[in-house]
Design a protein around this motif. Structure first.
Motif, PDB file in Angstrom:
ATOM      1  N   VAL A  17       0.914  -1.135   0.086  1.00 14.80           N
ATOM      2  CA  VAL A  17       0.036  -0.019   0.152  1.00 14.80           C
ATOM      3  C   VAL A  17       0.983   1.285   0.071  1.00 14.80           C
ATOM      4  O   VAL A  17       1.960   1.146   0.775  1.00 14.80           O
ATOM      5  CB  VAL A  17      -0.867   0.230   1.376  1.00 14.80           C
ATOM      6  N   TYR A  19       0.980   5.598   0.171  1.00 15.47           N
ATOM      7  CA  TYR A  19       0.146   6.807   0.037  1.00 15.47           C
ATOM      8  C   TYR A  19       0.907   7.677  -1.014  1.00 15.47           C
ATOM      9  O   TYR A  19       2.013   7.580  -1.794  1.00 15.47           O
ATOM     10  CB  TYR A  19       0.670   7.707   1.269  1.00 15.47           C
ATOM     11  N   ASP A  20       0.142   8.702  -1.679  1.00 16.62           N
ATOM     12  CA  ASP A  20       0.790   9.310  -2.821  1.00 16.62           C
ATOM     13  C   ASP A  20       1.529  10.599  -1.881  1.00 16.62           C
ATOM     14  O   ASP A  20       1.450  10.546  -0.517  1.00 16.62           O
ATOM     15  CB  ASP A  20      -0.411  10.054  -3.580  1.00 16.62           C
ATOM     16  N   PHE A  21       2.201  11.648  -2.703  1.00 19.27           N
ATOM     17  CA  PHE A  21       3.031  12.683  -2.058  1.00 19.27           C
ATOM     18  C   PHE A  21       2.365  13.393  -0.739  1.00 19.27           C
ATOM     19  O   PHE A  21       3.029  13.660   0.185  1.00 19.27           O
ATOM     20  CB  PHE A  21       3.262  13.669  -3.050  1.00 19.27           C
ATOM     21  N   TYR A  22       1.057  13.641  -1.075  1.00 19.37           N
ATOM     22  CA  TYR A  22       0.230  14.322   0.049  1.00 19.37           C
ATOM     23  C   TYR A  22      -0.512  13.619   1.026  1.00 19.37           C
ATOM     24  O   TYR A  22      -0.937  13.904   2.086  1.00 19.37           O
ATOM     25  CB  TYR A  22      -0.857  15.287  -0.753  1.00 19.37           C
ATOM     26  N   GLY A  23      -0.369  12.274   1.024  1.00 16.01           N
ATOM     27  CA  GLY A  23      -1.393  11.522   1.633  1.00 16.01           C
ATOM     28  C   GLY A  23      -2.887  11.421   1.609  1.00 16.01           C
ATOM     29  O   GLY A  23      -3.600  11.303   2.442  1.00 16.01           O
ATOM     30  N   LYS A  24      -3.013  12.094   0.335  1.00 15.79           N
ATOM     31  CA  LYS A  24      -4.602  11.928   0.049  1.00 15.79           C
ATOM     32  C   LYS A  24      -5.125  10.557  -0.791  1.00 15.79           C
ATOM     33  O   LYS A  24      -6.272  10.855  -1.053  1.00 15.79           O
ATOM     34  CB  LYS A  24      -4.794  13.320  -0.584  1.00 15.79           C
ATOM     35  N   TRP A  47     -12.507   6.896   2.630  1.00 16.49           N
ATOM     36  CA  TRP A  47     -11.735   6.672   1.292  1.00 16.49           C
ATOM     37  C   TRP A  47     -12.787   6.010   0.329  1.00 16.49           C
ATOM     38  O   TRP A  47     -13.020   5.165   0.544  1.00 16.49           O
ATOM     39  CB  TRP A  47     -10.630   5.481   1.550  1.00 16.49           C
ATOM     40  N   HIS A  74       6.461  11.829  -7.978  1.00 16.52           N
ATOM     41  CA  HIS A  74       6.352  13.059  -7.281  1.00 16.52           C
ATOM     42  C   HIS A  74       4.932  13.721  -8.288  1.00 16.52           C
ATOM     43  O   HIS A  74       5.034  13.546  -9.411  1.00 16.52           O
ATOM     44  CB  HIS A  74       7.538  14.033  -7.261  1.00 16.52           C
ATOM     45  N   PRO A  75       4.340  14.659  -7.723  1.00 16.17           N
ATOM     46  CA  PRO A  75       3.129  15.037  -8.366  1.00 16.17           C
ATOM     47  C   PRO A  75       3.625  15.928  -9.362  1.00 16.17           C
ATOM     48  O   PRO A  75       3.028  16.650 -10.274  1.00 16.17           O
ATOM     49  CB  PRO A  75       2.289  15.993  -7.239  1.00 16.17           C
ATOM     50  N   ASN A 282       8.736   8.718   8.961  1.00 20.28           N
ATOM     51  CA  ASN A 282       7.715   9.737   8.832  1.00 20.28           C
ATOM     52  C   ASN A 282       8.310  10.739   7.893  1.00 20.28           C
ATOM     53  O   ASN A 282       9.596  10.769   7.673  1.00 20.28           O
ATOM     54  CB  ASN A 282       7.193  10.345  10.187  1.00 20.28           C
ATOM     55  N   VAL A 283       7.866  11.728   7.557  1.00 21.15           N
ATOM     56  CA  VAL A 283       8.163  13.042   6.734  1.00 21.15           C
ATOM     57  C   VAL A 283       9.490  13.647   7.304  1.00 21.15           C
ATOM     58  O   VAL A 283      10.222  14.144   6.462  1.00 21.15           O
ATOM     59  CB  VAL A 283       6.952  13.817   6.457  1.00 21.15           C
TER      60      VAL A 283
END
Lengths: 325, 676
Positions: A17, A19-24, A47, A74-75, A282-283
């Protein structure tokens, strides 16, 4: 606190799984050969699926094909996903906004990269400062780095670099387990850590631009299942975490001086008491998560004095223990 | 090669359980942990695999910021900024002068008090909510009350203005009474006492009276009055009256200078002692009770501690009755006495924090605060740092024991953590960067990393993020964000927004690609679909060369419509000669010359285009129509032939674009004849 759950409705085991860059957004992949993309609806705090599709070897072929890992680009490069599979291929998918959601056509295949000789076990996009690059490591013991030169046409890619993780070694696919993590620093040199069997090695480009193994992260007594390189955040050193079959989570500190780079084991935790399969930072590189066969997630954090401790334990059955810092 | 075939036979792993737990952290927010059951190996590699599997995703919130907390965090944020501004002024002016330092301290004390008021309001709000919905608000209410208690204690100990000793002691007594109130009697017990003929015989009477006397609570007088017989001549009533008078006449430290107070207080205690010595009541039980009351009023340590339930209660009572002018350093001895006789049972972090702070072990106190709440630790250490920084070395202060290096590092450590949590919140994210900005060592790195993680939900938010980049001098990050925003709007086909952000991102290449796409549309359809887009862009953004070309092309068509052929002619030549014109657009530009040639009129003796212009036009025409370039321009000309027709109001064209040569020749001929 209440745990939010949702059923992915995969028909077989989930393997990854991301996440995308923003966690959205999330993408999930499974042995049911499907990829599914989910988006967070902030109004309903739920979701919702964006799309779900099956990855086929060929339209007319019905071979099973587990998808092992997924990663978001990356977006800056659009809504692009990479997936890797037991079928030895890496695939690149791009979102088509004009296609309706949940049509099975929202994400289309832009590139199928079949270079590996054995199953591709891990993929990761490079830091965006290196443009659109993807590293893939396969059970054949080779890391391949692909570059997509034209962001508007992902079908155009080339294998820029390729190197053997353990040169001169023949690995049996059953035993060979590889995992990779790029150094997220935006400053040169480009580096990555590769978990290979009972070792983890740091690779860098030498003066001729060739990727070479340098520092070895020693201390593992069994297979390294996962590696993760922490964001630097202005620190004067780097942090790398490993998860191992020897039941330990380890954190290494990488420093550099005039003589070169040095790796030292900062701490080692055997709290899981079983095989540890995943580690992730984490970030800000201040919290490390680990998980394994004990069905528990552990979160690790350094106190102000620099001592790493377990700050929380989450169980699959939702019990939580908060530790003292 | 099919996926399952291999050069050599493959041995499958025999495995009972192919499942494990995997985890990933939300990159946009440290607040959530996602975990799921995952397969260790692909199905193709295992045999004996248990196919029943949990395919759910679990997301655990590490910290949830409630609605009330959100409001609180927003409110206190302005105080943080204000305190920072005061600090900056102080640093800039760099006064070593005591007067300025004192002024700075006064300003900080005001801020500490403002924090206190906001926390108190928050506690009151939660108190009301907790009454109506205890399940939802109880935990938050309790934690916030503890935060308030710790904050107030630190304010008294470390942030209060230098004042008379008595003020310090009375503040502490007030603190104890507020946060360690004695247990109240139930209504039933109160009624029983009030209705009783001999209230002093009721089981709860004595303990409650003693509690109230210990705390200096005026309700003790009401309880004493219940014991009066009503006969003013009786010794009992007279004694009770005297005790009540003593209680009312007790000197208050705030009303006197220290020396004066000490004298008055000494006299008053002597009166208490005298009354105690002369106590002689018939009712021995009542005598015992009144004797105890008087001993407390006299400040008997032993009786006070014996009758207190907790170390905090004992401390408050001792300060009230025995040590009204205690100073910070003497306090520790009294505290130790209380802790010795009334040790805390299984003290939680909050209680540990109280004890550490009272012992002036600020760093240890702050470490205990962290277990309680991150907001508290980060803001408390921030304010303590500011006070410590401004401490006048010659003056003795409770902050002397606090290492400046330690508090600087600890403050930043906690503020970074607090800022990171806020940065991941959907509505509090913007105030996060204010906190990070005031972290000198790593704050900038955190801002760089976290600002690009804020989702670009709408234009208002994007502009807010870009403002943050501007304030923090993050040009690269701003360009990166603009690029992402541009891509987002490009996918939505919102051309104006996309181009606007591409200009801000300085992405000339992407702008050029879009410009060429617009020009392709012209080639395909003959229509200027991009005209509205270009006209919507702010003028200053048209500085990009590709956009400038498009703008000029729109302007050219506008001139044609207005029949301003002379100006149109000059502009067309500029466009033809421009480096920004893609080669495949040349046929369109040449065809655009036809209306000028037809309608431009002939200046006496001169063709419409100059000989240099004609030369350039003919060179390009030659380039387009030559056989060696056929492949390059063929598709374009075929597209033009679809719409550049007589039916559409244009000339019919062929692959050689002969109509252009013809019109140029006609124009030259007219000029020649006119000259003749």
């Amino acid at each position: 606190m209440a745990v939010q759950t949702f059923d992915t409705a995969h028909e077989d085991l989930i393997h990854d799984v991301a996440y995308d860059f923003y966690g959205k957004r999330l993408v999930t992949c499974s042995s049911d050969q499907r990829l599914k993309v989910w988006e967070h609806n902030s109004k309903t705090n739920s979701w919702e699926t964006v799309d779900s599709w099956r990855v086929l070897w060929a339209v007319f072929d019905a071979h099973d094909c587990s998808i092992l890992k997924v990663a978001w680009a990356h977006p800056e490069f659009g809504q692009v996903i990479a997936s890797c599979s037991f079928d030895r291929s890496v695939r690149i998918w791009e979102e088509q906004d004009h296609e309706p959601k949940n049509s099975g056509r929202r994400f289309i295949l832009r590139a199928r990269i079949p270079d590996a000789l054995k199953s591709v076990q891990d993929i990761e996009f490079a830091p965006d400062t290196l443009h659109l690059k993807l590293a893939a490591c396969a059970a054949d013991g080779v890391v391949r780095i692909y570059e997509f030169l034209n962001v508007n046409n992902l079908e155009e890619y080339s294998c820029m670099e390729e190197f053997e993780i353990n040169p001169g070694t023949i690995t049996k696919e059953v035993d060979g387990h590889y995992c990779i993590s790029w150094c997220p620093s935006r400053f040169p040199p480009s580096m990555m850590v590769v978990g290979c069997g009972k070792e983890a090695k740091i690779f860098r480009q030498d003066g001729q631009g060739k990727w070479q193994a340098y520092e070895i992260l020693s201390g593992h007594e069994d297979t390294v299942h996962d590696v993760s390189w922490a964001p630097t955040m202005g620190r004067s050193y780097q942090l790398i975490a490993t998860a191992s079959k020897d039941q330990h989570v380890r954190i290494y500190k990488i420093t550099s001086d005039r003589t070169g780079y040095h790796a030292e084991l900062l701490c080692s935790f055997g709290d899981h008491n079983v095989e540890v399969w995943r580690v992730e930072w984490n970030v800000t590189g201040t919290i490390l998560s680990s998980s394994g066969d004990d069905g528990k997630v552990r979160l690790w954090k350094a106190s102000y004095s620099g001592e790493w401790k377990c700050m929380s334990v989450l169980s699959h059955d939702r019990q939580t223990e908060n530790m003292e810092m | 090669m099919l996926p399952n075939s291999r050069a050599s036979g493959k041995v499958k792993r025999p495995i009972e359980n192919n499942k494990t737990l995997s985890v990933t952290l939300n990159p946009g927010s440290t607040l959530n942990v996602l975990y799921y059951l995952s397969g260790k190996y692909p199905n193709e590699e295992v045999e004996g695999n248990n196919l029943k599997c949990d395919t759910k995703i679990y997301i655990f919130p590490l910290k949830k910021i409630t609605k009330t907390q959100k409001s609180f965090y927003s409110n206190v944020h302005t105080l943080f900024i204000r305190s920072q501004e005061i600090l900056n002024i102080n640093i800039l002016t760099a006064h070593e002068n005591t007067f300025y330092r004192n002024s700075f301290n006064t300003a900080l004390q005001g801020i500490a008090l403002d924090y206190s008021r906001i926390i108190e309001d928050y506690v009151k709000e939660l108190g009301k909510l907790e009454q109506s919905n205890p399940e939802k608000y109880k935990a938050e209410y309790e934690v916030t009350t503890e935060i308030f208690a710790i904050w107030e204690l630190c304010r008294i100990l470390f942030m209060a203005p230098a004042s008379r000793k008595g003020k310090f002691s009375s503040s502490l007594v007030y603190w104890v009474n507020k946060f360690f109130p004695p247990l109240e009697l139930s209504q039933e017990e109160i009624t029983k006492i009030e209705d009783s003929f001999e209230p002093q015989m009721e089981p709860a009477f004595t303990s409650q009276l003693i509690k109230l006397v210990l705390r200096g609570d005026v309700r003790a007088q009401n309880m004493l009055n219940l014991c009066r017989t009503g006969d003013e001549t009786s010794i009992t009533d007279h004694t009770i009256k005297l005790i009540i008078q003593l209680m009312n006449n007790k000197p208050q430290v705030r009303d006197h200078e220290e020396l004066d107070f000490n004298l008055k207080w000494g006299d008053w205690r002597a009166e208490c002692s005298k009354l105690h010595d002369e106590l002689n009541l018939v009712d021995q039980d009542l005598q015992k009770i009144l004797a105890e009351v008087l001993m407390i009023l006299e400040g008997d340590d032993h009786i006070i501690i014996q009758n207190s339930l907790t170390w905090a209660g004992a401390l408050g009572s001792l300060l009230l009755h025995h040590y009204p002018t205690i100073d910070l350093y003497e306090l520790r001895n009294v505290l130790d006495l209380c802790l010795l006789h009334k040790p805390p049972k299984d003290p939680q972090d909050t209680e540990q924090a109280f004890i550490k702070f009272l012992h002036l072990k600020i760093n240890e106190g702050l470490l205990h605060c962290y277990q309680n709440d991150l907001w508290l630790t980060s803001h408390l250490s921030d304010l303590l740092y500011k006070f410590r920084q401004n401490m006048i070395p010659e003056q003795s202060s409770a902050l002397s024991s606090l290492s400046l290096d330690w508090i600087i590092g600890y403050r930043e450590f906690r503020l970074l953590e607090y800022g990171e949590i806020l940065a991941g919140h959907p509505t509090l994210w913007s105030i996060a960067f204010d906190y990070l900005r005031y972290c000198p060592t790593f704050g900038h790195n955190y801002i760089q990393e976290l600002v690009i993680k804020v989702p670009l939900d709408n234009e208002f938010k994007i502009n807010k993020i870009l403002d943050i980049c501007k304030v923090n001098d993050l040009r690269e990050e701003a360009q990166y964000i603009c690029k992402i925003a541009a891509n987002k709007y490009l996918r939505e086909k919102r051309w104006t927004s996309s181009l606007s952000y591409l200009v801000r991102a300085n992405d000339a290449l992407q702008i050029k690609l879009i410009a060429h796409q617009f020009l392709n549309d012209v080639i395909e359809t003959g229509e200027l679909k991009f005209e509205d887009t270009i006209n919507s862009l702010p003028v200053h953004e048209i500085s990009d060369v590709s956009l400038n070309f498009l703008m000029q092309y729109c302007e050219f068509h506008h001139m044609l419509k207005q029949e301003n052929y002379d100006m149109a002619k000059h502009l067309l030549i500029t466009l033809i000669r421009s480096q920004e014109s893609p080669r495949k657009f040349w046929p369109v530009l040449l065809l655009n010359a036809l209306p000028i040639l037809r309608n431009g009129g002939t200046i006496e003796g001169k063709p419409i285009f100059s000989k240099e212009d004609i030369f350039d036009i003919l060179c390009i025409l030659e380039e387009i129509t030559s056989t060696r370039r056929k492949q390059e321009f063929d598709k374009c000309i075929q597209s033009l032939m679809q719409w550049h027709t007589r039916e559409q109001g244009y000339d019919e064209i062929d692959e050689k674009l002969k109509v252009i040569r013809l019109e140029l020749a006609k124009d030259s001929a007219k000029a020649f004849i006119a000259k003749k």
